[in-house]
Structures are given as structure tokens and as C-alpha cells.
Design a protein around this motif. Structure first.
Motif, mmCIF file in Angstrom:
data_model
loop_
_atom_site.group_PDB
_atom_site.id
_atom_site.type_symbol
_atom_site.label_atom_id
_atom_site.label_comp_id
_atom_site.label_asym_id
_atom_site.label_seq_id
_atom_site.Cartn_x
_atom_site.Cartn_y
_atom_site.Cartn_z
ATOM 1 N N TYR A 59 0.820 -1.210 0.000
ATOM 2 C CA TYR A 59 0.000 0.000 0.000
ATOM 3 C C TYR A 59 0.856 1.262 0.000
ATOM 4 O O TYR A 59 0.465 2.283 -0.591
ATOM 5 N N GLU A 63 0.755 4.311 -2.846
ATOM 6 C CA GLU A 63 0.678 5.751 -2.579
ATOM 7 C C GLU A 63 1.755 6.515 -3.345
ATOM 8 O O GLU A 63 1.540 7.662 -3.751
ATOM 9 N N GLN A 64 2.886 5.880 -3.573
ATOM 10 C CA GLN A 64 3.979 6.524 -4.307
ATOM 11 C C GLN A 64 3.709 6.587 -5.804
ATOM 12 O O GLN A 64 4.338 7.380 -6.513
ATOM 13 N N PRO A 66 0.367 6.894 -7.664
ATOM 14 C CA PRO A 66 -1.104 6.953 -7.669
ATOM 15 C C PRO A 66 -1.725 6.566 -9.004
ATOM 16 O O PRO A 66 -2.858 6.083 -9.042
ATOM 17 N N ALA A 69 -2.211 2.915 -8.604
ATOM 18 C CA ALA A 69 -2.517 2.509 -7.231
ATOM 19 C C ALA A 69 -3.379 1.251 -7.166
ATOM 20 O O ALA A 69 -3.094 0.331 -6.383
ATOM 21 N N ARG A 73 -2.127 -2.408 -5.569
ATOM 22 C CA ARG A 73 -2.801 -3.014 -4.410
ATOM 23 C C ARG A 73 -3.254 -4.436 -4.701
ATOM 24 O O ARG A 73 -3.397 -5.241 -3.769
#
Length: 206
Positions: A59, A63-64, A66, A69, A73
Motif C-alpha cells: 500500500y 501511494e507513491q 497513484p 494505485a 494493491r
């Protein structure tokens, strides 16, 4: 040289490990290639194998990046689909060796959480005589330390170990310590090696 124990890698030896195939099925090969070029998914996974938290690592990477993303995940949320099935003949070989009284050890790069998930899905992974998982040991193949730990804790001399792994660099590291080795490409050649070594008959290795 006699063999006193057989050491198995897990991913791509006893269970499939195919993240690229999973992503190809979800987003297509071209977009998957972009993802893997732009996002260090395998590097992140190696850190998980070193003992970093699984969900937190995935996660944080999402976030790094987007723009990727959701796809990142998936590495956590759909992880069992990255290891979609066991490799039945390899599992049979492992169990047949044990039935003949040959100790069988696991030496695998795996995260703490992912190993538990894998064992839940594939109970045969709980059947080793001894299990050496990188996240538990805080070192990974092909670092010499992880091989030294197995030698020390099992008491088996290096030249009496037979190790199979699908990655050449991991095999080379074991070779350097004097282990007997087999680069795993498919169950049949490894079965042949076990027969050649006198550990199994051809019928037992079938």
C-alpha cells in the motif's frame, strides 16, 4: 557423493508463482509491461521476503504511484491469484522422499504473511521436516547467510545436501558452498535427478 537431505525452493518448484501472468490476464501484456517497468514491484516483494510488512509495503508503494494505485494493491488484495495452484508432481516427489526416510527441507524467499497464506491454501507446504523462510531469518537467497543457517541448524554437511531452485543465482550460491544442486525447470528432469541419485526408483518418481 551420498545425499542425506533434499532442499526444495517453493515458488515455481512446488507452487506456481506467476505475477506477470496474473497481471496480463487483468490489464493485458502491454500495459502490464508498462506497470512493471515503472513500478518496482519485484523489489518491493523482495523487501517483504526480508521481513517487511506485507500490506504496508504494497500500500505504501501504491501511494507513491497513484496512477497505478489500484493495480499495485492487487499484489496484496489478490495475492493468492499470483500463486494459483500447486505443482502436483513436485509435491508427490517431496512426499515420496519423506516416505523413504529422506529428510526434506524448504529454503525459500517468502514473506511472513504470504507464507502463512500459501500454507493455508496449500497444506503440503507445512509438511517439510524443517522450513527456512527468508522473512523469519531476515536474509534472502542468494545471500550466503541463509545457506549457512540451514547448514548450521540441520547439521547436514554441505556436500550431502541436494538443492533444487528455479533461479540460477540461487543455485550458484549453493554450488559455491559445496551443495549438490539441480536447476529446476520442470518436475520431470528433477525426478530423473532423484532417480539418478538413488533416492527414488523410476516408479516412485513417476
Amino acid at each position: 557423493m551420498t545425499i542425506d537431505a533434499v532442499v526444495f525452493d517453493i515458488g515455481r518448484v512446488l507452487i506456481e508463482w506467476e505475477p506477470e501472468r496474473f497481471y496480463d490476464s487483468r490489464i493485458g501484456a502491454a500495459r502490464r509491461q508498462q506497470l512493471f517497468e515503472q513500478v518496482p514491484l519485484h523489489e518491493m516483494n523482495l523487501n517483504v521476503d526480508r521481513g517487511h510488512p506485507f500490506r504496508g509495503s504494497v500500500y505504501a508503494l501504491a501511494e507513491q504511484h497513484p496512477e497505478w494505485a489500484e493495480e499495485i494493491r492487487w499484489w496484496h488484495d489478490c495475492w493468492l491469484q499470483l500463486v494459483p495452484r500447486e505443482i502436483p508432481r513436485s509435491v508427490r516427489l517431496m512426499q515420496m522422499l519423506q516416505s523413504k526416510g529422506v529428510p526434506v527441507f524448504a529454503l525459500s524467499n517468502f514473506g511472513t504473511e504470504t507464507f502463512e497464506i500459501a500454507c493455508g491454501a496449500y497444506p503440503a507446504l507445512r509438511g517439510f521436516d524443517r522450513t527456512f523462510v527468508s522473512a523469519h531469518l531476515k536474509c534472502i537467497k542468494p545471500e550466503p547467510e541463509i545457506y549457512a543457517i540451514l547448514e548450521r541448524e540441520t547439521g547436514v554437511e554441505p556436500q550431502h545436501l541436494l538443492f533444487t531452485d528455479d533461479r540460477p543465482e540461487n543455485i550458484e550460491a549453493a554450488d559455491a558452498r559445496g551443495w549438490q544442486t539441480h536447476l529446476f525447470t520442470a518436475p520431470a528432469p528433477f525426478a530423473g535427478r532423484l532417480v539418478q541419485a538413488g533416492l527414488l526408483t523410476e516408479q516412485e518418481a513417476a
